[in-house]
Design an enzyme around this catalytic site. Structure first.
Site, PDB file in Angstrom:
ATOM      1  N   LYS A 173       2.780   9.361 -18.624  1.00 29.20           N
ATOM      2  CA  LYS A 173       3.582  10.286 -17.821  1.00 29.20           C
ATOM      3  C   LYS A 173       4.672   9.518 -17.068  1.00 29.20           C
ATOM      4  O   LYS A 173       4.577   8.293 -16.908  1.00 29.20           O
ATOM      5  CB  LYS A 173       2.675  11.041 -16.832  1.00 29.20           C
ATOM      6  CG  LYS A 173       1.964  10.132 -15.825  1.00 29.20           C
ATOM      7  CD  LYS A 173       0.885  10.891 -15.032  1.00 29.20           C
ATOM      8  CE  LYS A 173       0.199   9.973 -14.039  1.00 29.20           C
ATOM      9  NZ  LYS A 173      -0.990  10.603 -13.431  1.00 29.20           N
TER      10      LYS A 173
ATOM     11  N   TYR B 198      26.008  -3.676   5.521  1.00 23.56           N
ATOM     12  CA  TYR B 198      26.050  -2.567   6.473  1.00 23.56           C
ATOM     13  C   TYR B 198      25.228  -2.863   7.724  1.00 23.56           C
ATOM     14  O   TYR B 198      24.077  -3.304   7.626  1.00 23.56           O
ATOM     15  CB  TYR B 198      25.504  -1.291   5.834  1.00 23.56           C
ATOM     16  CG  TYR B 198      26.379  -0.728   4.744  1.00 23.56           C
ATOM     17  CD1 TYR B 198      27.689  -0.331   5.006  1.00 23.56           C
ATOM     18  CD2 TYR B 198      25.893  -0.580   3.449  1.00 23.56           C
ATOM     19  CE1 TYR B 198      28.487   0.196   4.002  1.00 23.56           C
ATOM     20  CE2 TYR B 198      26.683  -0.053   2.437  1.00 23.56           C
ATOM     21  CZ  TYR B 198      27.986   0.331   2.728  1.00 23.56           C
ATOM     22  OH  TYR B 198      28.773   0.848   1.738  1.00 23.56           O
TER      23      TYR B 198
HETATM   24  C1  LIG Z   1      -2.053   9.632 -13.388  1.00 20.98           C
HETATM   25  C2  LIG Z   1      -3.444   9.970 -13.763  1.00 20.98           C
HETATM   26  C3  LIG Z   1      -4.299   9.003 -14.337  1.00 20.98           C
HETATM   27  C4  LIG Z   1      -3.938   7.538 -14.422  1.00 20.98           C
HETATM   28  O1  LIG Z   1      -4.163   6.910 -13.182  1.00 20.98           O
HETATM   29  P1  LIG Z   1      -4.015   5.328 -13.015  1.00 20.98           P
HETATM   30  O2  LIG Z   1      -4.501   5.081 -11.641  1.00 20.98           O
HETATM   31  O3  LIG Z   1      -2.563   5.030 -13.176  1.00 20.98           O
HETATM   32  O4  LIG Z   1      -4.834   4.686 -14.070  1.00 20.98           O
HETATM   33  C5  LIG Z   1      -5.536   9.414 -14.801  1.00 20.98           C
HETATM   34  N1  LIG Z   1      -5.923  10.703 -14.696  1.00 20.98           N
HETATM   35  C6  LIG Z   1      -5.155  11.644 -14.119  1.00 20.98           C
HETATM   36  C7  LIG Z   1      -5.636  13.041 -14.039  1.00 20.98           C
HETATM   37  C8  LIG Z   1      -3.897  11.315 -13.630  1.00 20.98           C
HETATM   38  O5  LIG Z   1      -3.136  12.262 -13.039  1.00 20.98           O
END
Ligand SMILES: *Cc1c(COP(=O)(O)O)cnc(C)c1O
Length: 371
Positions: A37, A264
């Site tokens: 994702k 800045y």
């Molecule tokens: C993002 C997510 C993961 C992965 O989590 P990590 O800590 O990056 O391994 C796993 N399960 C769900 C439901 C998630 O939303």
């Protein structure tokens, strides 16, 4: 267009493959779902997904229907798990890309089942249960009622899962309590005569710290990128390798007089006469402004302080009495000689997590995939 700017995020696909194999080992041989994702946490979803599948990942996971697009287009065929329910008009996209949705509400289940009946083939789904994360999912207390209300045909329950809220904190008992609740949920699912082939709960922290959570499959994001889930859980200690490095070149050099204000707000003044270099990247590239006056980069295998306010497109490095040259390589994240700057270092300075840093490296930074 040919790349002109010297700023690049280099993504080491050998490290992805290594990490996938290592995580499967740590998970006792459970199947591995590669979480890609958010464009693979900023690493580039398509190349990372290919490398992960190459190294043995049996599933990929995404957060939105849109994120499936390119994965299917390049010919990846493994099941593509969608973590949360889209609006109901996402059902067409789910079927078109052959996505395996997670289901936790009856209206969504009904919409999917209707589509499954219409096409004459049940839609494979995973049931998502909330055992204590407090986010999405069927509340575990409601499991029996939810199962009773599921449509009788049009859906096939191929998986069941839950998500851990505090697996990255060694020494709290939340994970055990969640897994106890999940045991109850699974008994309800079995009693309702579903036979999901895959039961899963572990994220990266679950893999590293909670063997009981490994079950049939683990869902790894951050650790697959070689990053630590939290300050209390070090990826390097588990022999995981960082995947992303970020580098650029010196673009401008000048000599400063002691006391000269830089950038800045003049939040830094030269402590002596000396050399200042400008690097061509800034917060628009995902270098958080909160790093101002608190961070370092690598040049010639040495750490140098980055000084003055981080601007949108530029930052400044203090070289003191050493004169750098335009075109010199500078590592912001990564290794030079014996020195290394890890994403964890930025996360600690900024009081955040590694995830937020790599997700924040913006689309303006070209990704170069190697390995
Ligand atoms: C993002 C997510 C993961 C992965 O989590 P990590 O800590 O990056 O391994 C796993 N399960 C769900 C439901 C998630 O939303």
């Amino acid at each position: 267009m040919k790349q002109i700017r010297p700023t690049t995020a280099t993504i080491d696909l050998d490290a992805v493959r290594h990490n996938v194999r290592r995580l499967r080992e740590l998970a006792g041989g459970a199947e591995l779902c590669a979480v890609v994702k958010a464009d693979a946490y900023g690493h580039g979803a398509v190349p990372v997904a290919r490398a992960a599948v190459d190294a043995g990942a049996s599933h990929l996971a995404i957060a939105t229907v849109e994120e499936a697009g390119n994965l299917r287009l390049v010919g990846l065929r493994v099941p593509l798990l969608l973590f949360s329910e889209p609006p109901l008009d996402g059902v067409d996209g789910i079927l078109a890309a052959d996505i395996t949705p997670s289901v936790s509400t009856i209206p969504f289940a009904e919409a999917l089942a209707a589509a499954g009946r219409a096409r004459g083939r049940a839609v494979p789904v995973h049931l998502a249960f909330d055992t204590g994360m407090g986010r999405v999912g069927v509340p575990h207390q409601d499991a029996a009622a939810f199962l009773a209300a599921l449509p009788d045909d049009g859906l096939e329950v191929v998986g069941q899962w839950t998500h851990l809220a505090r697996a990255d904190e060694p020494g709290v008992d939340t994970t055990e309590l969640q897994l106890d609740a999940f045991d109850d949920v699974r008994a309800h699912v079995a009693a309702a005569r579903h036979r999901p082939a895959l039961t899963h709960a572990a994220n990266s922290a679950g893999v590293l710290g909670h063997p009981r959570s490994h079950l049939d499959m683990v869902r790894t994001g951050v650790a697959m990128y070689g990053l630590s889930p939290s300050a209390e859980m070090d990826a390097a200690q588990h022999r995981l390798r960082p995947v992303l490095s970020l580098s650029t070149q010196v673009r401008f050099v000048k000599q400063l007089r002691a006391g000269t204000g830089v950038s800045y707000g003049h939040r830094w003044h030269a402590p002596s006469d000396g050399w200042l270099a400008t690097l061509p990247l800034g917060y628009a590239d995902g270098v958080p402004r909160g790093l101002t006056n608190r961070w370092e980069v690598l040049h010639d295998g040495r750490r140098r302080p980055v000084v003055g306010t981080v601007t949108m497109d530029m930052v400044h490095v203090w070289f003191d009495d050493v004169e750098p040259a335009v075109g010199d390589e500078v590592a912001l994240l990564g290794t030079q000689g014996d020195e290394q700057i890890r994403v964890e270092e930025w996360a600690s300075i900024l009081d955040t997590i590694t995830y937020e840093i790599t997700c924040g490296i913006s689309a303006r930074v070209p990704r170069r995939h190697v390995g």
